[in-house]
Motif scaffolding. Structure first.
Motif: not given
Length: 155
Positions: A13-15, A37-38, A45, A62, A64-65
């Motif tokens: 997700d983000t980790q 990176r974005q 991020p 990363n 997302g969910d």
């Protein structure tokens, strides 16, 4: 250096970066290859990270969910000593969930199998009876225990 032809990618997700840094800390030969990176800012991020450990190439995204990791796919690590089993198991179990037969899911959702090489030694090239005893002992364990596997082989 060109990119490897095959690389295992893990979806977070983000980790992704936090997980990758933990994994790299576990193995002496592990190294971070790149962090994408974005955006152009150094504190933007993280999107994708690449690293190697134990000679294998990995990436983490990363994303997302939308998707979740599951035990249907795991990282299998073979080690020589109980101390290595214990060190990896204990570190990966911080915030994780134990399963049986040497499997666990870490706090990021990645599943691992921490397997002492003794398991293969005690079940391959032995009598069918010995292999079955060792297999049954393994099935009753959560974290694999070399001493317990060897005791099962001798009975």
């Amino acid at each position: 250096m060109s990119a490897p032809a095959i690389r295992t990618c893990l979806w977070f997700d983000t980790q992704a970066e936090v997980a990758m840094r933990l994994y790299v800390s576990l193995f002496d030969d592990a190294k971070i290859e790149s962090i994408f990176r974005q955006g152009a800012e150094p504190d933007a991020p993280v999107f994708v990270v690449h690293w190697t450990m134990m000679g294998q190439s990995f990436s983490a995204m990363n994303g997302g969910d939308s998707y979740k990791l599951s035990p249907a796919s795991s990282i299998e690590v073979h080690v020589d000593t109980q101390e290595e089993v214990d060190r990896l198991w204990d570190t990966l179990m911080e915030g994780g969930t134990a399963m049986r037969c040497g499997w666990l899911t870490d706090r990021f959702g990645v599943s691992w199998q921490i397997i002492p090489r003794a398991l293969m030694r005690l079940t391959q090239g032995t009598s069918p009876e010995q292999a079955q005893r060792v297999f049954q002992a393994m099935m009753g364990m959560v974290k694999l225990d070399i001493e317990g596997l060897e005791a099962a082989a001798k009975t």
